[in-house]
Design an enzyme around this catalytic site. Structure first.
Site, PDB file in Angstrom:
ATOM      1  N   LYS A  22       0.903  -1.149  -0.006  1.00  0.00           N
ATOM      2  CA  LYS A  22      -0.049   0.184  -0.098  1.00  0.00           C
ATOM      3  C   LYS A  22       0.839   1.151   0.034  1.00  0.00           C
ATOM      4  O   LYS A  22       0.713   1.968  -0.647  1.00  0.00           O
ATOM      5  CB  LYS A  22      -1.026   0.060   1.198  1.00  0.00           C
ATOM      6  CG  LYS A  22      -1.609   1.257   1.474  1.00  0.00           C
ATOM      7  CD  LYS A  22      -2.576   1.434   2.819  1.00  0.00           C
ATOM      8  CE  LYS A  22      -1.907   1.692   3.977  1.00  0.00           C
ATOM      9  NZ  LYS A  22      -1.690   3.012   4.565  1.00  0.00           N
ATOM     10  N   ASN A  23       1.997   1.301   0.796  1.00  0.00           N
ATOM     11  CA  ASN A  23       2.638   2.640   1.072  1.00  0.00           C
ATOM     12  C   ASN A  23       3.468   2.730  -0.153  1.00  0.00           C
ATOM     13  O   ASN A  23       4.482   3.585   0.017  1.00  0.00           O
ATOM     14  CB  ASN A  23       3.274   2.338   2.416  1.00  0.00           C
ATOM     15  CG  ASN A  23       2.156   2.476   3.478  1.00  0.00           C
ATOM     16  OD1 ASN A  23       1.167   2.957   3.102  1.00  0.00           O
ATOM     17  ND2 ASN A  23       2.416   2.180   4.904  1.00  0.00           N
ATOM     18  N   CYS A 116      -5.985  11.828  12.298  1.00  0.00           N
ATOM     19  CA  CYS A 116      -6.593  10.434  12.185  1.00  0.00           C
ATOM     20  C   CYS A 116      -6.276   9.852  13.561  1.00  0.00           C
ATOM     21  O   CYS A 116      -5.728  10.360  14.414  1.00  0.00           O
ATOM     22  CB  CYS A 116      -5.779   9.660  10.871  1.00  0.00           C
ATOM     23  SG  CYS A 116      -4.020   9.296  11.501  1.00  0.00           S
ATOM     24  N   ARG A 121      -1.828  14.795  12.279  1.00  0.00           N
ATOM     25  CA  ARG A 121      -0.817  14.283  11.336  1.00  0.00           C
ATOM     26  C   ARG A 121      -0.110  15.536  10.738  1.00  0.00           C
ATOM     27  O   ARG A 121      -0.528  16.031   9.699  1.00  0.00           O
ATOM     28  CB  ARG A 121      -1.177  13.520  10.340  1.00  0.00           C
ATOM     29  CG  ARG A 121      -1.918  12.246  10.927  1.00  0.00           C
ATOM     30  CD  ARG A 121      -0.849  11.240  11.378  1.00  0.00           C
ATOM     31  NE  ARG A 121      -0.083  10.523  10.303  1.00  0.00           N
ATOM     32  CZ  ARG A 121      -0.476   9.543   9.542  1.00  0.00           C
ATOM     33  NH1 ARG A 121      -1.610   9.064  10.029  1.00  0.00           N
ATOM     34  NH2 ARG A 121       0.013   8.907   8.571  1.00  0.00           N
ATOM     35  N   ASP A 307       4.419   0.423  11.918  1.00  0.00           N
ATOM     36  CA  ASP A 307       3.363  -0.048  11.338  1.00  0.00           C
ATOM     37  C   ASP A 307       3.099  -1.847  12.077  1.00  0.00           C
ATOM     38  O   ASP A 307       2.109  -2.234  11.803  1.00  0.00           O
ATOM     39  CB  ASP A 307       3.140  -0.310   9.856  1.00  0.00           C
ATOM     40  CG  ASP A 307       3.019   1.151   9.390  1.00  0.00           C
ATOM     41  OD1 ASP A 307       3.306   1.371   8.225  1.00  0.00           O
ATOM     42  OD2 ASP A 307       2.674   1.904  10.236  1.00  0.00           O
ATOM     43  N   ARG A 399      -8.518  -0.773   4.257  1.00  0.00           N
ATOM     44  CA  ARG A 399      -7.629   0.160   3.916  1.00  0.00           C
ATOM     45  C   ARG A 399      -6.410  -0.559   3.498  1.00  0.00           C
ATOM     46  O   ARG A 399      -5.466   0.010   2.664  1.00  0.00           O
ATOM     47  CB  ARG A 399      -7.409   1.358   4.822  1.00  0.00           C
ATOM     48  CG  ARG A 399      -8.318   2.034   5.000  1.00  0.00           C
ATOM     49  CD  ARG A 399      -8.176   3.361   5.615  1.00  0.00           C
ATOM     50  NE  ARG A 399      -6.868   4.015   5.818  1.00  0.00           N
ATOM     51  CZ  ARG A 399      -5.979   4.278   6.500  1.00  0.00           C
ATOM     52  NH1 ARG A 399      -6.483   4.313   7.897  1.00  0.00           N
ATOM     53  NH2 ARG A 399      -4.968   4.774   6.191  1.00  0.00           N
TER      54      ARG A 399
HETATM   55  C1  EPZ Z   1       3.942   6.883   6.276  1.00  0.00           C
HETATM   56  O1  EPZ Z   1       2.971   7.687   6.935  1.00  0.00           O
HETATM   57  C2  EPZ Z   1       3.022   5.575   6.051  1.00  0.00           C
HETATM   58  N1  EPZ Z   1       2.031   5.855   5.419  1.00  0.00           N
HETATM   59  C3  EPZ Z   1       2.766   5.169   7.659  1.00  0.00           C
HETATM   60  O2  EPZ Z   1       1.983   4.164   7.494  1.00  0.00           O
HETATM   61  C4  EPZ Z   1       3.737   4.870   8.299  1.00  0.00           C
HETATM   62  O3  EPZ Z   1       3.516   4.584   9.791  1.00  0.00           O
HETATM   63  C5  EPZ Z   1       4.739   6.372   8.235  1.00  0.00           C
HETATM   64  O4  EPZ Z   1       5.021   6.262   6.985  1.00  0.00           O
HETATM   65  C6  EPZ Z   1       6.166   5.698   9.313  1.00  0.00           C
HETATM   66  O5  EPZ Z   1       6.936   4.710   8.636  1.00  0.00           O
HETATM   67  C7  EPZ Z   1       2.090   6.043   3.831  1.00  0.00           C
HETATM   68  O6  EPZ Z   1       3.080   5.619   3.402  1.00  0.00           O
HETATM   69  C8  EPZ Z   1       0.805   6.120   3.283  1.00  0.00           C
HETATM   70  P1  EPZ Z   1       5.892  10.180   8.589  1.00  0.00           P
HETATM   71  P2  EPZ Z   1       3.506   9.291   7.100  1.00  0.00           P
HETATM   72  O7  EPZ Z   1       5.800  11.452   7.772  1.00  0.00           O
HETATM   73  O8  EPZ Z   1       4.627   9.616   5.573  1.00  0.00           O
HETATM   74  C9  EPZ Z   1       5.541  13.245  12.089  1.00  0.00           C
HETATM   75  C10 EPZ Z   1       0.047   2.404   7.547  1.00  0.00           C
HETATM   76  O9  EPZ Z   1      -0.417   2.116   8.683  1.00  0.00           O
HETATM   77  N2  EPZ Z   1       5.449  14.545  10.763  1.00  0.00           N
HETATM   78  O10 EPZ Z   1       7.269   9.511   8.296  1.00  0.00           O
HETATM   79  O11 EPZ Z   1       2.717  10.368   7.572  1.00  0.00           O
HETATM   80  C11 EPZ Z   1       4.481  12.667  11.955  1.00  0.00           C
HETATM   81  O12 EPZ Z   1       3.469  13.176  12.696  1.00  0.00           O
HETATM   82  C12 EPZ Z   1       0.412   3.889   7.885  1.00  0.00           C
HETATM   83  O13 EPZ Z   1       0.039   2.040   6.549  1.00  0.00           O
HETATM   84  C13 EPZ Z   1       5.726  15.868  11.114  1.00  0.00           C
HETATM   85  O14 EPZ Z   1       5.704  15.922  12.460  1.00  0.00           O
HETATM   86  O15 EPZ Z   1       4.866   9.170   8.141  1.00  0.00           O
HETATM   87  C14 EPZ Z   1       4.776  11.407  12.533  1.00  0.00           C
HETATM   88  O16 EPZ Z   1       4.656  11.420  14.020  1.00  0.00           O
HETATM   89  C15 EPZ Z   1       0.161   4.655   9.153  1.00  0.00           C
HETATM   90  N3  EPZ Z   1       5.715  16.701  10.210  1.00  0.00           N
HETATM   91  C16 EPZ Z   1       6.198  11.179  12.037  1.00  0.00           C
HETATM   92  O17 EPZ Z   1       6.507  12.370  11.775  1.00  0.00           O
HETATM   93  C17 EPZ Z   1       5.535  16.472   8.925  1.00  0.00           C
HETATM   94  O18 EPZ Z   1       5.487  17.398   8.042  1.00  0.00           O
HETATM   95  C18 EPZ Z   1       6.152   9.882  10.919  1.00  0.00           C
HETATM   96  O19 EPZ Z   1       5.622  10.429  10.169  1.00  0.00           O
HETATM   97  C19 EPZ Z   1       5.572  15.120   8.840  1.00  0.00           C
HETATM   98  C20 EPZ Z   1       5.350  13.948   9.604  1.00  0.00           C
END
Ligand code: EPZ
Length: 418
Positions: A22-23, A116, A121, A307, A399
């Site tokens: 998915k990701n 979410c 987020r 995850d 999802r």
């Molecule tokens: C991706 O989310 C994945 N989703 C998530 O999978 C996964 O848990 C996550 O990466 C970490 O590996 C998809 O790829 C669609 P991040 P993403 O930006 O990109 C903070 C699942 O279950 N952050 O690495 O949103 C954020 O709040 C999903 O398949 C900021 O502070 O993850 C979080 O605490 C859930 N500011 C941390 O970083 C930003 O601008 C990690 O977020 C962006 C993120």
């Protein structure tokens, strides 16, 4: 509202193939917007989040056709630069379209992705990076209005946190920008490498994706391509969790064990026997699971993936001792603990730490999926619970898991959707 009914207590046996990630599919579908032409994407999973992404591409003007697990996207006639609210709210990760629409159209308007189940987020890292590439971004009453009428210009970007989504947005915004972009402290997840390989197959110039410094040399155009999505490593970890908790013998195929190098040792510490080959993992669960002593800390790749925290927590609720998790990535990613406790698990959550004291048995009771991986954790627990578990809010699980009941039924589980 659909529910899953699971009659626990059966050891999983047999072989199951992992579907596409998915990701990785989601950012690649956004990248199909870049530069027109046709993308033929194989191993694209049939998930509701992927369907939402296909609806966004169609809305923007692409021709989208699904033929089994192959999706064809023709993006020569993209006419829209705005994602409507209803489509934005269908999928939180729609933010990954921002960089692609901005690069293609010179303007992008979308509503702030809603919070979410995992907590707020924020997208500050995405916004800062795109501004450094030359975008003007106005945030007003829940909307993002991004402009780059003069196009985007490559630059050096250092991420305060190796955000997966922000790294993806920078890749999508910089492959057709003028000049060179360097990303420092980039996310190193396998899905980043898959996205980069897709873009390189279209003529993009990207070096060292998967490392913490990525180099992108802007090019003038991208060609059509045919590409196959990598296997979903989290779905693989979920199937393995089901085998571990039921003391089963399961062969998971179509998976890259290297993507799970920080997860497999946890199964070993829990007493599972494993045989690993280049595209498959055989796991035999023990009669009694052992607790995992050192805390399992979720970290950016190559650390333990956030995850996989929920499915592994479910598995360890039946270990003969105490295990501990520290969730370092998301603010509130323990919502499944309360649901597992309703089934008889003993889990103490204190902020980012969860202490899992193993119990003799779990019991089938009505529970509710709180989010995607939390829902998967309830399925794992239900497979070993005494009696029947009724899981509601199955849409969360759909999802990220293609027909979860078919996959586990093929391994002998008594699971059906009503
Ligand atoms: C991706 O989310 C994945 N989703 C998530 O999978 C996964 O848990 C996550 O990466 C970490 O590996 C998809 O790829 C669609 P991040 P993403 O930006 O990109 C903070 C699942 O279950 N952050 O690495 O949103 C954020 O709040 C999903 O398949 C900021 O502070 O993850 C979080 O605490 C859930 N500011 C941390 O970083 C930003 O601008 C990690 O977020 C962006 C993120």
């Amino acid at each position: 509202m659909q529910k899953l009914l699971i009659q626990g207590g059966r050891r999983l046996q047999g072989e199951v193939r992992v579907h596409g990630a998915k990701n990785s599919s989601l950012p690649i579908l956004a990248a199909a917007l870049l530069g027109g032409g046709e993308t033929v994407l194989h191993n694209c999973p049939a998930l509701s989040d992927v369907d939402a992404a296909l609806r966004i591409l169609t809305y923007l003007g692409c021709e989208v056709r699904r033929e089994g697990d192959t999706v064809r996207i023709e993006s020569s006639s993209v006419t829209q630069n705005e994602i409507p609210d209803d489509l934005m709210h269908e999928m939180r990760s729609s933010i990954v379209f921002l960089g692609a629409i901005l690069s293609r159209m010179g303007r992008a308007k979308l509503s702030f992705p809603g919070g979410c189940e995992l907590g707020p987020r924020p997208i500050d890292l995405h916004i800062q990076a795109l501004e450094r590439l030359g975008a003007q971004i106005a945030e007003e009453y829940g909307y993002l209005d991004c402009r780059a009428e003069q196009g985007l210009t490559g630059t050096k970007i250092t991420l305060a946190f190796p955000s997966v989504g922000a790294t993806e947005n920078i890749l999508l915004a910089s492959v057709l920008a003028k000049g060179e972009t360097v990303i420092h402290n980039a996310a190193q997840e396998p899905e980043i490498v898959d996205l980069a390989n897709y873009l390189i197959s279209r003529g993009a110039r990207i070096r060292d994706a998967g490392r913490s410094t990525i180099l992108i040399e802007g090019v003038d155009r991208l060609s059509s391509t045919e590409y196959t999505v990598m296997p979903d490593r989290i779905v693989a970890a979920t199937y393995l969790s089901g085998a571990a908790i039921t003391g089963g013998d399961v062969l998971v195929t179509g998976v890259n064990p290297n993507d799970l190098e920080s997860v497999l040792p946890v199964f070993e510490q829990a007493g599972c026997r494993m045989k690993v080959e280049p595209d498959r993992i055989f796991l035999s669960g023990p009669g009694m699971l052992r607790p995992v002593s050192g805390p399992i800390r979720t970290m950016p790749y190559p650390g333990f993936p956030t995850d996989a925290q929920a499915p592994l927590m479910a598995t360890l609720t039946l270990a003969d001792g105490t295990s501990m998790f520290v969730e370092n990535i998301f603010e509130s990613r323990y919502k499944h603990a309360a649901e597992l406790a309703r089934m008889g698990a003993d889990i103490k959550v204190e902020g980012r730490t969860a202490v899992v004291r193993g119990v003799e048995k779990l019991y089938g009771v009505p529970v509710e999926a709180t989010d995607l991986r939390g829902g998967a954790a309830l399925v794992v627990a239900a497979l070993a619970a005494v009696g029947e578990t009724r899981i509601s809010r199955v849409e969360h699980i759909d999802r990220g898991y293609e027909s979860v009941e078919t996959a586990f039924s093929s391994l002998g589980a008594k699971i059906r959707r009503v």
